[in-house]
Design a protein around this motif. Structure first.
Motif, PDB file in Angstrom:
ATOM      1  N   PRO A 242       0.827  -1.219   0.000  1.00 50.07           N
ATOM      2  CA  PRO A 242       0.000   0.000   0.000  1.00 50.07           C
ATOM      3  C   PRO A 242       0.859   1.265   0.000  1.00 50.07           C
ATOM      4  O   PRO A 242       1.887   1.343   0.673  1.00 50.07           O
ATOM      5  CB  PRO A 242      -0.810  -0.119   1.296  1.00 50.07           C
ATOM      6  N   GLY A 243       0.422   2.232  -0.767  1.00 49.27           N
ATOM      7  CA  GLY A 243       1.155   3.488  -0.882  1.00 49.27           C
ATOM      8  C   GLY A 243       2.193   3.479  -1.976  1.00 49.27           C
ATOM      9  O   GLY A 243       2.754   4.526  -2.311  1.00 49.27           O
ATOM     10  N   GLN A 244       2.453   2.332  -2.551  1.00 52.58           N
ATOM     11  CA  GLN A 244       3.444   2.208  -3.628  1.00 52.58           C
ATOM     12  C   GLN A 244       2.726   2.102  -4.966  1.00 52.58           C
ATOM     13  O   GLN A 244       1.770   1.347  -5.105  1.00 52.58           O
ATOM     14  CB  GLN A 244       4.300   0.955  -3.387  1.00 52.58           C
ATOM     15  N   TRP A 245       3.169   2.894  -5.958  1.00 52.41           N
ATOM     16  CA  TRP A 245       2.530   2.841  -7.271  1.00 52.41           C
ATOM     17  C   TRP A 245       2.997   1.585  -8.012  1.00 52.41           C
ATOM     18  O   TRP A 245       4.163   1.403  -8.296  1.00 52.41           O
ATOM     19  CB  TRP A 245       2.857   4.090  -8.086  1.00 52.41           C
ATOM     20  N   TRP A 246       2.020   0.730  -8.321  1.00 51.63           N
ATOM     21  CA  TRP A 246       2.296  -0.616  -8.819  1.00 51.63           C
ATOM     22  C   TRP A 246       2.301  -0.730 -10.345  1.00 51.63           C
ATOM     23  O   TRP A 246       2.712  -1.753 -10.891  1.00 51.63           O
ATOM     24  CB  TRP A 246       1.223  -1.582  -8.296  1.00 51.63           C
ATOM     25  N   GLY A 247       1.851   0.298 -11.073  1.00 49.59           N
ATOM     26  CA  GLY A 247       1.445   0.098 -12.469  1.00 49.59           C
ATOM     27  C   GLY A 247       2.403   0.531 -13.550  1.00 49.59           C
ATOM     28  O   GLY A 247       1.962   1.032 -14.598  1.00 49.59           O
ATOM     29  N   GLU A 248       3.714   0.345 -13.376  1.00 46.33           N
ATOM     30  CA  GLU A 248       4.655   0.723 -14.425  1.00 46.33           C
ATOM     31  C   GLU A 248       4.907  -0.394 -15.445  1.00 46.33           C
ATOM     32  O   GLU A 248       5.573  -0.190 -16.453  1.00 46.33           O
ATOM     33  CB  GLU A 248       5.993   1.147 -13.809  1.00 46.33           C
ATOM     34  N   LEU A 275      -5.747   4.904 -19.391  1.00 51.30           N
ATOM     35  CA  LEU A 275      -5.729   5.940 -18.375  1.00 51.30           C
ATOM     36  C   LEU A 275      -4.300   6.474 -18.273  1.00 51.30           C
ATOM     37  O   LEU A 275      -3.426   6.067 -19.037  1.00 51.30           O
ATOM     38  CB  LEU A 275      -6.226   5.385 -17.040  1.00 51.30           C
ATOM     39  N   SER A 276      -4.031   7.377 -17.317  1.00 50.41           N
ATOM     40  CA  SER A 276      -2.682   7.948 -17.254  1.00 50.41           C
ATOM     41  C   SER A 276      -2.396   8.500 -15.865  1.00 50.41           C
ATOM     42  O   SER A 276      -3.314   8.863 -15.118  1.00 50.41           O
ATOM     43  CB  SER A 276      -2.534   9.082 -18.287  1.00 50.41           C
ATOM     44  N   TYR A 277      -1.107   8.524 -15.543  1.00 46.24           N
ATOM     45  CA  TYR A 277      -0.633   9.056 -14.262  1.00 46.24           C
ATOM     46  C   TYR A 277      -1.410   8.437 -13.093  1.00 46.24           C
ATOM     47  O   TYR A 277      -2.003   9.121 -12.263  1.00 46.24           O
ATOM     48  CB  TYR A 277      -0.728  10.588 -14.232  1.00 46.24           C
ATOM     49  N   GLY A 278      -1.406   7.110 -13.064  1.00 46.81           N
ATOM     50  CA  GLY A 278      -2.147   6.389 -12.051  1.00 46.81           C
ATOM     51  C   GLY A 278      -3.494   5.909 -12.589  1.00 46.81           C
ATOM     52  O   GLY A 278      -3.859   6.172 -13.728  1.00 46.81           O
ATOM     53  N   VAL A 279      -4.218   5.194 -11.726  1.00 41.88           N
ATOM     54  CA  VAL A 279      -5.529   4.661 -12.108  1.00 41.88           C
ATOM     55  C   VAL A 279      -6.606   5.452 -11.396  1.00 41.88           C
ATOM     56  O   VAL A 279      -6.589   5.592 -10.168  1.00 41.88           O
ATOM     57  CB  VAL A 279      -5.631   3.159 -11.755  1.00 41.88           C
ATOM     58  N   GLN A 280      -7.539   5.977 -12.147  1.00 40.94           N
ATOM     59  CA  GLN A 280      -8.676   6.689 -11.595  1.00 40.94           C
ATOM     60  C   GLN A 280      -9.932   5.828 -11.799  1.00 40.94           C
ATOM     61  O   GLN A 280     -10.059   5.139 -12.811  1.00 40.94           O
ATOM     62  CB  GLN A 280      -8.862   8.048 -12.289  1.00 40.94           C
ATOM     63  N   GLN A 281     -10.844   5.877 -10.872  1.00 42.37           N
ATOM     64  CA  GLN A 281     -12.073   5.089 -10.963  1.00 42.37           C
ATOM     65  C   GLN A 281     -13.007   5.755 -11.965  1.00 42.37           C
ATOM     66  O   GLN A 281     -13.941   6.459 -11.624  1.00 42.37           O
ATOM     67  CB  GLN A 281     -12.728   4.960  -9.586  1.00 42.37           C
ATOM     68  N   THR A 282     -12.733   5.508 -13.251  1.00 41.44           N
ATOM     69  CA  THR A 282     -13.463   6.145 -14.344  1.00 41.44           C
ATOM     70  C   THR A 282     -13.746   5.113 -15.426  1.00 41.44           C
ATOM     71  O   THR A 282     -12.864   4.777 -16.220  1.00 41.44           O
ATOM     72  CB  THR A 282     -12.633   7.299 -14.949  1.00 41.44           C
ATOM     73  N   TRP A 323       7.060   2.129  -9.247  1.00 38.95           N
ATOM     74  CA  TRP A 323       7.891   3.329  -9.170  1.00 38.95           C
ATOM     75  C   TRP A 323       8.215   3.577  -7.705  1.00 38.95           C
ATOM     76  O   TRP A 323       7.342   3.834  -6.887  1.00 38.95           O
ATOM     77  CB  TRP A 323       7.178   4.534  -9.763  1.00 38.95           C
ATOM     78  N   LYS A 324       9.490   3.435  -7.359  1.00 38.32           N
ATOM     79  CA  LYS A 324       9.958   3.602  -5.983  1.00 38.32           C
ATOM     80  C   LYS A 324      11.278   4.352  -6.045  1.00 38.32           C
ATOM     81  O   LYS A 324      12.339   3.768  -6.007  1.00 38.32           O
ATOM     82  CB  LYS A 324      10.102   2.230  -5.311  1.00 38.32           C
ATOM     83  N   LYS A 325      11.158   5.695  -6.228  1.00 41.31           N
ATOM     84  CA  LYS A 325      12.322   6.536  -6.504  1.00 41.31           C
ATOM     85  C   LYS A 325      13.048   6.018  -7.736  1.00 41.31           C
ATOM     86  O   LYS A 325      14.277   6.002  -7.815  1.00 41.31           O
ATOM     87  CB  LYS A 325      13.266   6.580  -5.294  1.00 41.31           C
ATOM     88  N   GLY A 326      12.263   5.584  -8.682  1.00 43.66           N
ATOM     89  CA  GLY A 326      12.771   4.958  -9.898  1.00 43.66           C
ATOM     90  C   GLY A 326      12.080   3.616 -10.108  1.00 43.66           C
ATOM     91  O   GLY A 326      11.320   3.141  -9.258  1.00 43.66           O
ATOM     92  N   LEU A 327      12.329   3.010 -11.243  1.00 46.09           N
ATOM     93  CA  LEU A 327      11.692   1.740 -11.566  1.00 46.09           C
ATOM     94  C   LEU A 327      12.260   0.607 -10.724  1.00 46.09           C
ATOM     95  O   LEU A 327      13.462   0.546 -10.459  1.00 46.09           O
ATOM     96  CB  LEU A 327      11.889   1.414 -13.052  1.00 46.09           C
ATOM     97  N   ALA A 328      11.384  -0.304 -10.294  1.00 42.36           N
ATOM     98  CA  ALA A 328      11.812  -1.456  -9.507  1.00 42.36           C
ATOM     99  C   ALA A 328      10.860  -2.616  -9.755  1.00 42.36           C
ATOM    100  O   ALA A 328       9.664  -2.418 -10.016  1.00 42.36           O
ATOM    101  CB  ALA A 328      11.845  -1.112  -8.013  1.00 42.36           C
ATOM    102  N   GLU A 329      11.386  -3.835  -9.680  1.00 44.54           N
ATOM    103  CA  GLU A 329      10.550  -5.033  -9.803  1.00 44.54           C
ATOM    104  C   GLU A 329       9.731  -5.210  -8.526  1.00 44.54           C
ATOM    105  O   GLU A 329      10.129  -4.778  -7.437  1.00 44.54           O
ATOM    106  CB  GLU A 329      11.428  -6.266 -10.035  1.00 44.54           C
ATOM    107  N   THR A 330       8.576  -5.869  -8.657  1.00 46.87           N
ATOM    108  CA  THR A 330       7.723  -6.096  -7.490  1.00 46.87           C
ATOM    109  C   THR A 330       6.898  -7.352  -7.683  1.00 46.87           C
ATOM    110  O   THR A 330       6.925  -7.982  -8.752  1.00 46.87           O
ATOM    111  CB  THR A 330       6.790  -4.891  -7.247  1.00 46.87           C
ATOM    112  N   VAL A 331       6.161  -7.719  -6.643  1.00 43.05           N
ATOM    113  CA  VAL A 331       5.153  -8.778  -6.741  1.00 43.05           C
ATOM    114  C   VAL A 331       3.844  -8.217  -6.189  1.00 43.05           C
ATOM    115  O   VAL A 331       3.839  -7.429  -5.247  1.00 43.05           O
ATOM    116  CB  VAL A 331       5.554 -10.054  -5.965  1.00 43.05           C
ATOM    117  N   ASP A 332       2.740  -8.603  -6.815  1.00 44.52           N
ATOM    118  CA  ASP A 332       1.413  -8.200  -6.374  1.00 44.52           C
ATOM    119  C   ASP A 332       0.446  -9.344  -6.648  1.00 44.52           C
ATOM    120  O   ASP A 332       0.844 -10.406  -7.139  1.00 44.52           O
ATOM    121  CB  ASP A 332       0.959  -6.915  -7.094  1.00 44.52           C
TER     122      ASP A 332
END
Length: 365
Positions: A242-248, A275-282, A323-332
Motif C-alpha cells: 500500500p502506498g506504492q505505485w504498482w502500475g509501471e 488511463l494515465s498518471y495512475g488509475v482513476q475510478q473512471t 515506481w519507488k524513486k525509480g523503476l523497480a521489480e515487485t510482486v502483487d
C-alpha cells in the motif's frame, strides 16, 4: 460476324445476371446499425428457467400458487457443489446476450464458475468465475457499463459479446462454494445464422497469481496456436505494498513468430487501459476502471475499434514493475479474465485455479 459477337456478349451478360440475381444473397446482417431490416432470416429465441429449451410455445408452463404460467419458475436455488445446465442449443446460431442475477457476496461471485462448449468439443472454451466473466474483478459489485458489459448495483450482470456457433452451444454454471445460492438468468440468441466455416468462437480464460513471481511477467493469454482476435480483458490487481505505485509494467503481445521481443508493446499498466498518471475510478466505453478502493483495482480494455489479430499464434504478458524513486521489480496479486475469438477445434484452456485460490484474500464488504 458483328451479330454473332453481340449475341455471345448478350448471352454472357444474361448468364451473369441470372447467377447474381438468383443466387442466395451473402450480405452480412447488421442487426444493431440496421434495425429496420426485417427479412434477415434470423429466428429469435430465449432461454431461462421458465423455458429451459427455448422451444416455441414452451415458455411459462410452470405453476406458482397463483396458477400455471403465473411466475412459476423464475429462478433456482443452486446447491453447494451443484451444476446446472443453462442451455443446450442446436445451431447454427449466435448467443447475443446473457443476463444473470444471483448472490451479492464477493466470495460467491468468485465461487460460481461458468463454462461453455462450442460445436461438440469435449473441453470448454469458456471457464471463468461468473463475476469476472460479467465484467468485474475481486467479486466487488460496482455499477458501471462498457461496450461489453453492464452491471447494476444489485448484481444485475449483463454481457453483450456475440457468441457464434455452428452446430451446438452448451453452457453450465457450477456452484463451488459451500452454501446454496439463488440464480436467475436469461440467454437471448438467434438461430439460422449464416456463419463462415472458420468463424471465431468466444474463448474466456481466468488466471490468478497471488502473489506473482518476481521478474516473471504475469500471463494474460498463454500461447495459442491458431488464428484469432483479442477482444480484451478484465484485470484485477491487489496492491500488496500500500502506498506504492504498482502500475509501471508494460503489456507484451507476442504474435506470429515473435520470440524474445513482441510486436506490440505497451508503456504501462494504466496506459494499457487508456488511463494515465495512475488509475482513476473512471469507466468508459472501451476502457477504464470500475473499482479503485482499498488497494483493490478492477480495470478493463476492449479492442473493438482497434483490433488485435493474429494468423498463427499469440501470447500476451504484462510486467509487475513499480515506481519507488525509480523503476523497480515487485510482486502483487493479479487476476485476469481474458476474452478472445478463435476457430474450433481449439486447444484446451489451462486449468482454472481452484475455489480456494480464486477466493483467497477476496474483497470484504
Amino acid at each position: 460476324m458483328y451479330k454473332r459477337i453481340m449475341s455471345v456478349k448478350l448471352l454472357c451478360l444474361f448468364i451473369v445476371v441470372l447467377v447474381l440475381g438468383c443466387g442466395e444473397p451473402k450480405q452480412i446482417v447488421d442487426i444493431v446499425n440496421q434495425p429496420y431490416l426485417l427479412d434477415t432470416g434470423l429466428i429469435s429465441r430465449s432461454i431461462c428457467f421458465e423455458n429451459p429449451t427455448g422451444a416455441p410455445g414452451e415458455g411459462g408452463k410452470s405453476a406458482s400458487k397463483l396458477g400455471v404460467g403465473r411466475k412459476g419458475k423464475p429462478s433456482v436455488s443452486l446447491k453447494a457443489g451443484q451444476t446446472v445446465q443453462l442451455c443446450n442449443i442446436d445451431g447454427p446460431g449466435t448467443i447475443r446476450h446473457i443476463w444473470m442475477a444471483g448472490p451479492k457476496t464477493p466470495l460467491h461471485l468468485r465461487s460460481l464458475v461458468i463454462r461453455a462448449w462450442w460445436d461438440g468439443q469435449t473441453h470448454p472454451s469458456i471457464e471463468c468465475p461468473i463475476g469476472d466473466f460479467m465484467g468485474f474483478a475481486h467479486g466487488k459489485v460496482m455499477a458501471y457499463h462498457s461496450a461489453i458489459h453492464s452491471l447494476g448495483q444489485n448484481v444485475a450482470m449483463n454481457i453483450w459479446l456475440p457468441m457464434p456457433f455452428a452446430k451446438n452451444a452448451r453452457i453450465t454454471l457450477t456452484n463451488e462454494s459451500k452454501k446454496n445460492v439463488p440464480v436467475y438468468y436469461q440467454i437471448d440468441y438467434t438461430i439460422a445464422d449464416k456463419h463462415p466455416g472458420n468463424v471465431g468462437r468466444l474463448h474466456v480464460l481466468f488466471r490468478r497469481e497471488n502473489p506473482t513471481t518476481m521478474k516473471k511477467d504475469f500471463v494474460l493469454l498463454p500461447q495459442r496456436k491458431n488464428k484469432g482476435r483479442l477482444m480484451g480483458a478484465i484485470i484485477g490487481v491487489r496492491n500488496l505494498t500500500p502506498g506504492q505505485w504498482w502500475g509501471e509494467g508494460e503489456i507484451k503481445i507476442f504474435m506470429d513468430g515473435d520470440t524474445e521481443y513482441p510486436t506490440i508493446c505497451g508503456t504501462g499498466s494504466e496506459d494499457y487501459v487508456c488511463l494515465s498518471y495512475g488509475v482513476q475510478q473512471t469507466p468508459f466505453l472501451y476502457n477504464g476502471c470500475s473499482l479503485n478502493q482499498k488497494d483493490f483495482v478492477s480495470m478493463y480494455r476492449w479492442h473493438l475499434p482497434d483490433p488485435i489479430m493474429w494468423q498463427k499464434e499469440c501470447r500476451i504478458t504484462i510486467q509487475q514493475i513499480v515506481w519507488k524513486k525509480g523503476l523497480a521489480e515487485t510482486v502483487d496479486d493479479w487476476s485476469t479474465a481474458t476474452f478472445w475469438y478463435e476457430p474450433v477445434p481449439s486447444e484446451p484452456l489451462p486449468k482454472i485455479p481452484d475455489v480456494e485460490m480464486r477466493t483467497a484474500d477476496i474483497w470484504q464488504d
